[in-house]
Design a protein around this motif. Sequence first.
Motif, PDB file in Angstrom:
ATOM      1  N   PRO A 107      -3.297  -1.966   3.075  1.00 13.61           N
ATOM      2  CA  PRO A 107      -2.184  -2.297   3.971  1.00 13.61           C
ATOM      3  C   PRO A 107      -1.540  -1.038   4.553  1.00 13.61           C
ATOM      4  N   VAL A 109       1.949   0.073   6.249  1.00 11.30           N
ATOM      5  CA  VAL A 109       3.240  -0.606   6.148  1.00 11.30           C
ATOM      6  C   VAL A 109       4.405   0.209   6.703  1.00 11.30           C
ATOM      7  N   ALA A 117       2.982  -7.233   4.092  1.00 13.42           N
ATOM      8  CA  ALA A 117       1.646  -6.645   3.966  1.00 13.42           C
ATOM      9  C   ALA A 117       1.484  -5.875   2.661  1.00 13.42           C
ATOM     10  N   GLY A 120      -0.932  -6.752  -0.189  1.00 10.53           N
ATOM     11  CA  GLY A 120      -2.344  -6.425  -0.167  1.00 10.53           C
ATOM     12  C   GLY A 120      -2.725  -5.198  -0.980  1.00 10.53           C
ATOM     13  N   ILE A 127      -1.492   1.797  -0.765  1.00 10.84           N
ATOM     14  CA  ILE A 127      -0.768   1.409   0.448  1.00 10.84           C
ATOM     15  C   ILE A 127      -0.681   2.651   1.324  1.00 10.84           C
TER      16      ILE A 127
END
Length: 339
Positions: A107, A109, A117, A120, A127
């Motif tokens: 993701p 973000v 998100a 994920g 991330i």
Amino acid sequence: MSKLYKVAVCGATGAVGNQMIQCLEERDFPVGELRLLASERSKGKKLTYKGEEIPVQVLDENSFEGIEIALFSAGASTSKNFAPVAAKAGAVVVDNSSCWRMDPLVPLVVPEVNPKAIAGYTTKGIIANPNCSTIQMVVVLQPIHELAGIERIVVSTYQAVSGTGQKAIVELEGQLKALHEGRQPEAKVYPKQIAWNLLPHIDVFQDNGYTKEEMKMVLETQKIMGDDSIKVSATCVRVPVRYGHSETVNIATKKKVSVDEVRAALAKAPGVKVVDDPANLVYPTPLEAAGQDLTYVGRIREDISQDKGIDLWLVADNIRKGAATNAVQIAEILATDYL
């Protein structure tokens, strides 16, 4: 008592890593243990967190044992090698480099835009933090997209030298001193003199004529906003400013909206502050944005060249909201909603 987390900052001695530590302290993140990691050349250094001096440890394969959240800002090659190591050890990695941004399983973000998100992260334990120039733009674009739908964006950026790192700040200051003293300035960090100059060149040129930085803005904007149909064209320019990226953004909307409607939507938007009264010389500048976490927007006006268009000017601190603060905000949502 709320849970305290074992947090690592990888690249702790760099400009963004240092700012991550400061943001953790300023925002009172629930840190139970803070582990500071960097390369061999930082061995022996100590950094301060909440009045306590913490020794910097050399990053290696065993650095993440027991760590729950790892904030990375040590470059793409380090992230490529060590983010999976941290994730395998049980940490959730929030990575500030370009390494994982376009991985479809990771993701990308901006908390004000697509916080859901974050869920994920479980696929790879990573991330991605977007590019600094993308972050500040999408924070402003999202409320306009919700209001009127965005078809096309043309953005020109005016990016501070701190985006290249401390060495670029030193080069700018050295060149300014040389010019003041009548000496020929040296250019080592950038291909040309940056003092008293502008460079329409950030990162490497691609086969399509755009730079890598410009294509980051195109692809990251579409991924964050979840809409590949939004067309984006970017020109990224390095300017002789220490901190704070500025952008002119031209937006073509699906539905015609007035300036007042746009201004009202932005005034309610999280992470945005409207500074827009040009008749009284009120508009945001990098100096005013430096050290702040908001994205400031002004010069909001209808585009007189098209029927459904808006022009605006926005500014944000590239080291804070453009990097460190955004990463810590992601960590806050992780801590509150997922871990």
